[in-house]
Design an enzyme around this catalytic site. Structure first.
Site, PDB file in Angstrom:
ATOM      1  N   LYS B  26      -6.628 -11.894  15.873  1.00 56.59           N
ATOM      2  CA  LYS B  26      -7.244 -10.850  16.677  1.00 56.59           C
ATOM      3  C   LYS B  26      -6.592 -10.792  18.072  1.00 56.59           C
ATOM      4  CE  LYS B  26     -11.781 -10.680  16.520  1.00 56.59           C
ATOM      5  NZ  LYS B  26     -12.381  -9.489  15.887  1.00 56.59           N
ATOM      6  N   ARG B  96     -15.386 -13.278  21.220  1.00 57.36           N
ATOM      7  CA  ARG B  96     -15.186 -13.320  19.761  1.00 57.36           C
ATOM      8  C   ARG B  96     -14.255 -14.472  19.401  1.00 57.36           C
ATOM      9  NH1 ARG B  96     -14.737  -7.551  20.673  1.00 57.36           N
ATOM     10  NH2 ARG B  96     -16.150  -6.378  19.311  1.00 57.36           N
ATOM     11  N   GLY B 105     -16.178 -16.978   7.822  1.00 59.53           N
ATOM     12  CA  GLY B 105     -17.153 -18.068   7.978  1.00 59.53           C
ATOM     13  C   GLY B 105     -17.434 -18.412   9.428  1.00 59.53           C
ATOM     14  N   MET B 107     -17.888 -17.858  13.826  1.00 62.78           N
ATOM     15  CA  MET B 107     -18.942 -17.361  14.722  1.00 62.78           C
ATOM     16  C   MET B 107     -19.019 -15.841  14.753  1.00 62.78           C
ATOM     17  SD  MET B 107     -19.391 -17.761  18.793  1.00 62.78           S
ATOM     18  CE  MET B 107     -18.771 -16.108  19.092  1.00 62.78           C
ATOM     19  N   ARG B 352      -5.395  -4.939  12.480  1.00 62.11           N
ATOM     20  CA  ARG B 352      -4.866  -6.061  11.693  1.00 62.11           C
ATOM     21  C   ARG B 352      -4.416  -5.515  10.341  1.00 62.11           C
ATOM     22  NH1 ARG B 352     -10.707  -8.977  10.703  1.00 62.11           N
ATOM     23  NH2 ARG B 352     -11.730  -7.165   9.787  1.00 62.11           N
ATOM     24  N   HIS B 468      -8.840 -29.984 -20.054  1.00 58.60           N
ATOM     25  CA  HIS B 468      -8.254 -29.425 -21.267  1.00 58.60           C
ATOM     26  C   HIS B 468      -8.650 -27.965 -21.439  1.00 58.60           C
ATOM     27  CE1 HIS B 468      -8.177 -28.562 -25.634  1.00 58.60           C
ATOM     28  NE2 HIS B 468      -7.006 -29.173 -25.543  1.00 58.60           N
ATOM     29  N   ARG B 574       4.389 -27.013 -26.796  1.00 57.67           N
ATOM     30  CA  ARG B 574       3.699 -28.285 -27.061  1.00 57.67           C
ATOM     31  C   ARG B 574       3.456 -28.406 -28.551  1.00 57.67           C
ATOM     32  NH1 ARG B 574       0.414 -26.067 -22.091  1.00 57.67           N
ATOM     33  NH2 ARG B 574       0.932 -24.310 -23.394  1.00 57.67           N
ATOM     34  N   ARG B 630       8.924 -29.605 -26.781  1.00 53.17           N
ATOM     35  CA  ARG B 630       8.570 -30.995 -26.475  1.00 53.17           C
ATOM     36  C   ARG B 630       8.138 -31.700 -27.750  1.00 53.17           C
ATOM     37  NH1 ARG B 630       3.652 -32.168 -22.494  1.00 53.17           N
ATOM     38  NH2 ARG B 630       2.442 -31.504 -24.295  1.00 53.17           N
ATOM     39  N   GLU B 758       8.032 -37.070 -15.689  1.00 49.42           N
ATOM     40  CA  GLU B 758       6.593 -36.992 -15.424  1.00 49.42           C
ATOM     41  C   GLU B 758       6.011 -38.347 -15.044  1.00 49.42           C
ATOM     42  OE1 GLU B 758       4.564 -35.602 -18.968  1.00 49.42           O
ATOM     43  OE2 GLU B 758       6.065 -36.498 -20.270  1.00 49.42           O
ATOM     44  N   SER B 777      12.680 -31.514 -17.103  1.00 44.73           N
ATOM     45  CA  SER B 777      11.554 -30.619 -16.881  1.00 44.73           C
ATOM     46  C   SER B 777      10.463 -31.443 -16.217  1.00 44.73           C
ATOM     47  CB  SER B 777      11.078 -30.047 -18.216  1.00 44.73           C
ATOM     48  OG  SER B 777       9.984 -29.193 -17.996  1.00 44.73           O
ATOM     49  N   GLY B 779       7.108 -32.542 -15.449  1.00 42.86           N
ATOM     50  CA  GLY B 779       5.740 -32.428 -15.959  1.00 42.86           C
ATOM     51  C   GLY B 779       4.815 -32.822 -14.827  1.00 42.86           C
ATOM     52  N   THR B 780       4.517 -31.870 -13.983  1.00 46.82           N
ATOM     53  CA  THR B 780       3.819 -32.212 -12.735  1.00 46.82           C
ATOM     54  C   THR B 780       2.354 -32.561 -12.954  1.00 46.82           C
ATOM     55  OG1 THR B 780       3.637 -29.842 -12.341  1.00 46.82           O
ATOM     56  CG2 THR B 780       5.376 -31.040 -11.165  1.00 46.82           C
ATOM     57  N   ASN B 781       1.792 -32.220 -14.099  1.00 48.15           N
ATOM     58  CA  ASN B 781       0.414 -32.681 -14.348  1.00 48.15           C
ATOM     59  C   ASN B 781       0.398 -34.211 -14.404  1.00 48.15           C
ATOM     60  OD1 ASN B 781      -0.206 -30.018 -14.636  1.00 48.15           O
ATOM     61  ND2 ASN B 781      -0.441 -30.063 -16.854  1.00 48.15           N
ATOM     62  N   ASP B 782       1.201 -34.757 -15.278  1.00 45.54           N
ATOM     63  CA  ASP B 782       1.239 -36.215 -15.412  1.00 45.54           C
ATOM     64  C   ASP B 782       1.839 -36.862 -14.178  1.00 45.54           C
ATOM     65  OD1 ASP B 782      -0.049 -36.225 -17.752  1.00 45.54           O
ATOM     66  OD2 ASP B 782       1.565 -37.032 -18.969  1.00 45.54           O
ATOM     67  N   CYS B 844       7.170 -27.557 -15.643  1.00 39.07           N
ATOM     68  CA  CYS B 844       6.360 -26.989 -16.717  1.00 39.07           C
ATOM     69  C   CYS B 844       4.916 -27.438 -16.618  1.00 39.07           C
ATOM     70  CB  CYS B 844       6.950 -27.351 -18.089  1.00 39.07           C
ATOM     71  SG  CYS B 844       6.902 -29.111 -18.424  1.00 39.07           S
ATOM     72  N   TYR B 864      14.362 -23.283 -12.873  1.00 41.01           N
ATOM     73  CA  TYR B 864      13.333 -22.371 -13.388  1.00 41.01           C
ATOM     74  C   TYR B 864      11.939 -22.955 -13.205  1.00 41.01           C
ATOM     75  CZ  TYR B 864      12.967 -25.360 -17.527  1.00 41.01           C
ATOM     76  OH  TYR B 864      12.765 -26.407 -18.366  1.00 41.01           O
TER      77      TYR B 864
END
Lengths: 892, 892
Positions: B26, B96, B105, B107, B352, B468, B574, B630, B758, B777, B779-782, B844, B864
């Site tokens: 602002k 303000r 959220g 004031m 804005r 899952h 998978r 895989r 991973e 590749s 495996g960013t989850n693991d 992946c 990729y």
């Protein structure tokens, strides 16, 4: 051009003992002895690099190897004055394997190579002993066929036996030259029958067949298994030693024997050895004839009636004794020698550092240092730390003939006997009645601690070397056999079966935690004794090492034991073990079942006095030494009741209904508890737990200090941190509590707040975390689990296959994975020290008691290692060896 | 000296729009407008650095702030020609908050600050309107008391209502000046009553109270929650804007309004806005009076009968329209403006970038580019990739008044209705009968895949955003609400309860996977439509991006969908999902239950044709695009039967008895399956499994190629590798199988063998692994689970607390932990490329569809990203933005 072959003999040698990696132990020592001018039969060594080449190139040899071997062989012929394959006076050779480390799994020796149907006649003529010549030939055929042609010994023994039976004689010595001649023909026929080809008559074919068999044996199953068990990498390879034959079986002026420069059992400085007249080496080993002592002292000591070599061949004995002195002074270590006497001429066939018991190792190292042969530093480097275990735990009496019921993993050393019980509660009850028990479980969990503590030993059917049972047992110094899959436990019938045997509650069994054996009944044991040599060596080690050695301990018993073993503080006090006592677990469960923070605080208030007393006791025992206390680590569900009876007890004590208890258990259930709501995550979500623990720590420290004890410097450790923010939140709460206690008691004391580094992210973020953390303790158990993505409780099965296939050389939970986990430790130390140069660093995982891992810790620059009390002496010695860079034969 | 305060007004400004981080959105835009010469009431901005200082220094201000504020205030007084607190002609100001990103959220605004019992009379005199003055004063007391003094609105509304009731009037407008005067006294009394102190009369106290309230509101719960939900870091801080008041409620020549330079719903290039005559800003928002359209076009479109500003104040409308053009050209984006007309003078209060629907965002970006205002590159940067989800899934009709039954996590976007079923099998059965079902489960597991596929939506009561259910649902583009803890499922009674409501099997519910809401009954929906604008923008994005975008898919349906969405290959197929089909699971179980390798091979032979067909179909659909397959990853116990009925079926099919089935299940049970016997560990221990899969891949590839399809280049991927040795053993087996198939079929084709990275160890060892691995590749989850030591299935509970406490700013399973996991990826890419410069690298994990993570992948140099089919467009756009380095407002 690579030099593939090294010659020795006639007082000269191309190699030397320092070239063990290239020539193998045997070859290097033969060269060394020849170089020293000792009487060594001439020969040559084909290097270990040929072995590596062989396996790297589809089992073929370097193109220039053949020429090199021929040249070396010609050299031997020249020294000896005999020709290989010569019809009149043939040169015979032995072919032996020789790896960098002694490897009993490898190929047997082939003797008398160079004999065939023609040369045997030459030997008979030149030796003037046809019986000897044909006996030598049949021995050769037998060995060669067995090792190279894969025609088993039994084929030949059968023939020999038949002939003896048909002639009604018992001993080989009764057979005549003609008998042996006949037997040779029968042996040759058998070989043709079994292999489809005649026994090779070309002596060069014989030689290359033997060489190939040595290299082939490097990859046989026995050798692979031995390497795996002894952590020997496959890429070391073996050398091949080809040496001219000498004969101890040319009559009564010939003999063969083995000798140790000192007693390998006791370490006593006395010439110890055995010999046989008119025999070849294999006869000594075979045990058919009783070997005689070489010295009169030895003969008298063993109350032998057979004459000593000192008596029978006094001049040769003196010559051998001189060589003994020369070799020991040269190698500055106790030697294991093989010798042969051929027609009154002494030949040295081998020398190597002799294997010895732990007791002997200690005594020899101390004596050699006292004799001025080696320095104290060298003495410290001479004892294998892992061997010390022998001196700290009871061992089975080797004289007793035991029957092994089943085999598991040697999870915690020592032997123990006791009556079988199947639950921790029963263990405690039986022990209260004065019985000695053996706790048998499928697996153990933290709530079994009490029962494990009172049991003489622990036997589990599941889990690996770092399963709960194994880790806790080692920590307590309790014997344990883990993962004994051959046993099936039935809790209902209170029995277990192993094969066809069923063992019931109350039956006595014995386990040997050093070998993994389980025996029915009680097996007599030898109790350990700590000698003065032990104390002396530890003293020397302490002056050398630069890393401190602490213990992982939480009970006064363990802490006291650890001090007795010379620990310099506690590196890991696992507070959760303190909550399983029946008086406490109820409050713990009340805390977990509480509806809100207020309820949790009420329950925690009941635990506070217990914790305070625990810590006060530890601080008192450690008398001013640092004590690192890890705040609560395991997930809460580990403390919840499981059985209906336990649940009923909780219901009664807490007023919460059973359904709620079960629901809370279900709610807290985790798919992967190792990666779940535990460690600092508990502190973040329930700050009141860590606050209570901090209060107990500071109040105890103040109380002990006030009582006039040495000032206590508690080290408060926060587990499983992965971000600085987590650490900072908890540190703020701990600091606040410290101020609160100091204000209330009017006493101030020093303390440190630090963190475990047990997650890869924490290692990477160490530089940032060190901004506020005052010490790092590497929790290598969890760090291994997360870095490798491998649960220590679930990996026993496939890790076995991994080691068989050579993927891992060692169990990464027993010996640090220096490449992977090690790099993270190095990164963390480097980054941490960059931020805070004086950050204290230690290791408190199971690896803290493993010599190879301790060597790594030294290199990584850690301040201390912490291990279970019973491994403290091992760690002290290993740390000293690490400080002087001794790595024994393990260096790659 | 730090400059804490920036002034603006009278055609000048010390700040500009580029200083958003310092002045807040602002403040920066007010400065920019003032600098452009637009009519902005003068004022000043206290910087965000003051907020940071305030929280870093125990909520105190910099010592030189007061002087800076006074100087700035004097400047405003000079421009306006009025004095703050002056009894006759008092300067009034608004206060303000203004953070870097818009934050509802925060004031509320305080208007009319500077009024007190004295200055109100001055305002009455200077404005000639006592009613206006007292109305302004009571509004100020009400706002200030509410925001600064914590005396809630209801206190005042109650007084106002009583007075109106007692006077029998309904509208505020009917109250006179005297009424307001009386009300002011009552308000003041109420404040004294509630706070114990009189309402502050010192205008400077008022000002500092308001400033303190703004900074205080930065840490209120609403703001914290908003920041958490919108990934705004707490250390950004807020600025405070103090600005001289202008009044839209000074009579019929005054007004106030908001306007958008283009239609924010459709994106149409039409001036869109609303205004109210004789009103203050809050009246527009309050919704008591119906706002009027500003333009005639807008009025007609909305069929409004109220006159447009264009009609009522044509000159002012033209002035505003000119400003609209000027601002849009200046900012080159659609603007959201606030304006006030005070006695026929137009004042700009804010501008804005306007919020807009996804559809509008697309249209505006394309139009602005077509109009030449921005480049195509810029247009691509203008659309929030995450917003595209709106265009790809059905959304609830906002006009329908829905009743929310419960709220869970917005796990997979889109809305869906269906009849409740409680098992995957029932889901399939009901769908076969032509019903539309909603699958409700406590949690899902791989064996539920079939049921999830046919269900309209999935609702679970446990598990987080990467459980899952969530992962699979997103993969399938199925709506999913996960972790809905307010619901209790009872499988036995086939019902679930939420509060007092019970929902039975067959009842219809609706879920909104974009908000996490669960509604009873069917809620009408708006179906998505893919406009030309969408296609255009994607086209532009594709020309810009340098990373490829692939999809995670294994079914033909998903693969087809992914291609429709523009994927450039499959990054993760998978294979385990392919084994749950009833025809296959039996063979899979037979394999697991087999006693030996021969038994396993027999079972695997039955699976081979299925796998081959699967792969052939995928290769055909992907028509020459790369397909990464895989090999089997999950632990075998996931495939075993659980219920008695299932076990009975297995017993029948396999001939193995039930006890053995159960025993094998118990044997395979793992404490931490995530770290257990899975991934390449299966390949190492049961090589025949991977061999079968490799055979299926190569046979399928050959078959498809032979049929004349584009040449298939399969990428065989080995999961969970942590050492090169593991990879090499598997690669050797795969290469061998390839040769075998090529020989048998007489066809050769290209293929790659690579690995998942991973595990932390794999990342560290990437340089070594790349010696033989042809692609990585991530495996960013693991990798996230192991690097942080955090199970995604178990962390939902404490992660919530972690985000509340600011330990994590984002869920590390949804958006990559760039510091920790990110460093490992960077290390792996660097080391991998050093060994093999052309190593293909991709991601992946779930993060492959997250824009912030995609930005990271670009920086890390990956080739990729691969994500679920429905996120492919998002990834294409995010990758383009990453390529041009657009990060929006997220940059720290």
């Amino acid at each position: 051009m690579t030099k593939w072959v090294y010659t020795f003999g006639d007082g000269k040698a191309e190699g030397k003992s320092a070239m063990k990696n290239l020539l193998g132990g045997k070859g290097a020592n033969l060269a060394e002895m020849a170089g020293l001018g000792l009487p060594v039969p001439p020969g040559f060594t084909i290097t270990t690099e040929v072995c590596t080449y062989y396996y790297d190139h589809g089992q073929t040899y370097p193109s220039d190897l053949k020429d090199a071997v021929n040249t070396a062989l010609a050299g031997v012929e020249k020294i000896i004055g005999m020709k290989f394959g010569d019809a009149k006076s043939p040169l015979l050779v032995s072919v032996r394997s020789g790896a960098r480390a002694s490897m009993p799994g490898m190929m047997d020796t082939i003797l008398n190579l160079g004999l065939n149907d023609v040369t045997v006649e030459g030997l008979a003529a030149s030796s003037g002993d046809a019986r000897f010549a044909y006996d030598s030939y049949r021995r050769f055929i037998q060995m060669y066929s067995n090792v190279v042609l894969d025609v088993g010994h039994h084929n030949f023994e059968h023939i020999l036996q038949e002939l003896k039976d048909s002639r009604g004689i018992k001993l080989d010595t009764e057979l005549t030259a003609d008998d042996w001649k006949k037997i040779v023909k029968l042996f040759e026929a058998k070989v043709k029958d079994a292999t489809g080809k005649p026994f090779p008559q070309d002596v060069h074919d014989q030689l290359w067949g033997a060489i190939g068999a040595v290299f082939g044996s490097w990859m046989n199953q026995r050798a692979i298994t031995y390497r795996r068990l002894n952590d020997i990498p496959a890429n070391w390879g073996t050398a091949v030693n080809v040496q001219s034959m000498v004969f101890g079986n040319m009559g009564d002026d010939s003999a063969t024997g083995v000798a140790f420069t000192r007693d390998p059992s006791t370490g006593e400085n006395a010439f110890y050895g055995e010999y046989l007249v008119n025999a070849q080496g294999e006869d000594v080993v075979a045990g058919i004839r009783t070997p005689q002592n070489i010295s009169i002292v030895g003969k008298n000591k063993q109350k032998s009636t057979l004459p000593a070599m000192e008596e029978v061949m006094p001049a040769l004995y003196r010559e051998l004794n001189d060589i003994r002195d020369k070799l020991e002074r040269h190698y500055t270590d106790m030697q294991d020698m093989e010798f042969t006497i051929q027609k009154n001429k002494l030949w040295m066939l081998q020398t190597r550092n002799g294997k010895r018991t732990a007791k002997a190792a200690l005594k020899i190292a101390i004596d050699l240092a006292n004799e001025g042969l080696i320095s104290k530093k060298e003495a410290v480097g001479r004892v294998d730390p892992a061997q010390l275990d022998q001196l700290l735990h009871p061992t089975l009496d080797p004289k007793f003939k035991k029957t092994v019921l089943a085999r598991g993993l040697p999870a915690s050393p020592g032997a123990a006997s006791g009556q079988v019980v199947f639950s921790a509660d029963e263990a405690e009850a039986w022990v209260r009645e004065g019985k000695k028990v053996m706790l048998v479980r499928v697996e153990t969990s933290p709530e079994d601690i009490g029962g494990m503590h009172v049991a003489a030993g622990i036997l589990t059917t599941r889990g690996g070397m770092t399963s709960h049972a194994a880790v806790v047992a080692r920590g307590m110094g309790r014997a344990c056999v883990a993962g004994c899959g051959e046993i099936t436990v039935n809790y209902k019938t209170k029995s277990f079966s192993a094969g066809s045997t069923t063992v019931k509650e109350g039956d006595v069994i014995t386990i040997d935690g050093s070998t993994g054996e389980v025996m029915l009944g009680e097996v007599p044991m030898i109790q350990p004794e700590l000698t003065d040599d032990f104390a002396r060596l530890m003293e020397w080690a302490d002056t050398i090492r630069t890393m401190k050695v602490r213990a992982n301990a939480e009970t006064p018993l363990d802490a006291g034991m650890a001090r007795k073993f010379g620990c310099e503080g506690i590196g890991l006090c696992r507070t959760e073990h303190m909550f399983f006592d029946p008086k406490r677990i109820i409050s713990m469960r009340e805390m977990i079942l509480a509806k809100d923070e207020a309820g949790r605080r009420t329950a925690l208030a009941k635990l506070l006095p217990f914790q305070r007393d625990d810590f006060a006791e530890l601080f008192t025992i450690m008398a001013g030494l640092p004590v690192t206390i890890r705040l609560l680590d395991p997930p809460l569900h580990e403390f919840l009741p499981h059985t209906d009876a336990e649940i009923a007890e909780v219901v009664k004590a807490s007023g919460v209904d059973a359904e709620t208890v079960r629901a809370r258990g279900a709610q807290l259930h985790e798919y992967n508890p190792m990666l779940g709501h535990r460690g600092v995550r508990l502190g973040i979500t329930y700050p009141e737990i860590y606050e209570m623990q901090a209060q107990a720590i500071f109040e105890a420290a103040v109380a002990v200090t006030k009582k006039g004890g040495k000032p206590v410097v508690p080290e408060v450790m926060i587990p499983l941190v992965c971000t600085k923010a987590e650490f900072d939140l908890m540190k703020a709460a701990i600091d606040k509590m410290a101020q609160q206690v100091f204000k209330a008691t009017g006493t101030t004391l020093e303390y440190l707040v630090g963190t475990m580094i047990e997650l890869p992210r924490a290692a990477l973020q160490a530089g940032v975390i060190a901004e506020t953390a005052e010490f790092f303790s590497f929790g290598t158990n969890d760090l291994t689990q997360t870095t490798l993505g491998m649960s220590r409780d679930d990996s026993a099965g496939f890790l076995e296959v991994y080691r068989e296939k050579g993927i891992f050389e060692k169990d990464p939970f027993a010996s640090l994975d220096q490449t992977g986990v090690g790099e993270l430790i190095e990164i963390a130390v480097e980054r941490g020290k960059k931020t805070r140069p004086d950050v204290k660093t230690g290791i408190c995982g199971e690896h803290g008691g493993d010599p190879a891992s301790i060597m790594f810790c030294q290199k990584a620059g850690l301040s201390y290692v912490s291990c279970s009390p019973y491994r403290v002496p091992i760690a002290r010695l290993a740390a000293a060896q690490a400080a002087i860079g001794v790595e024994g034969d393990r260096t790659k």
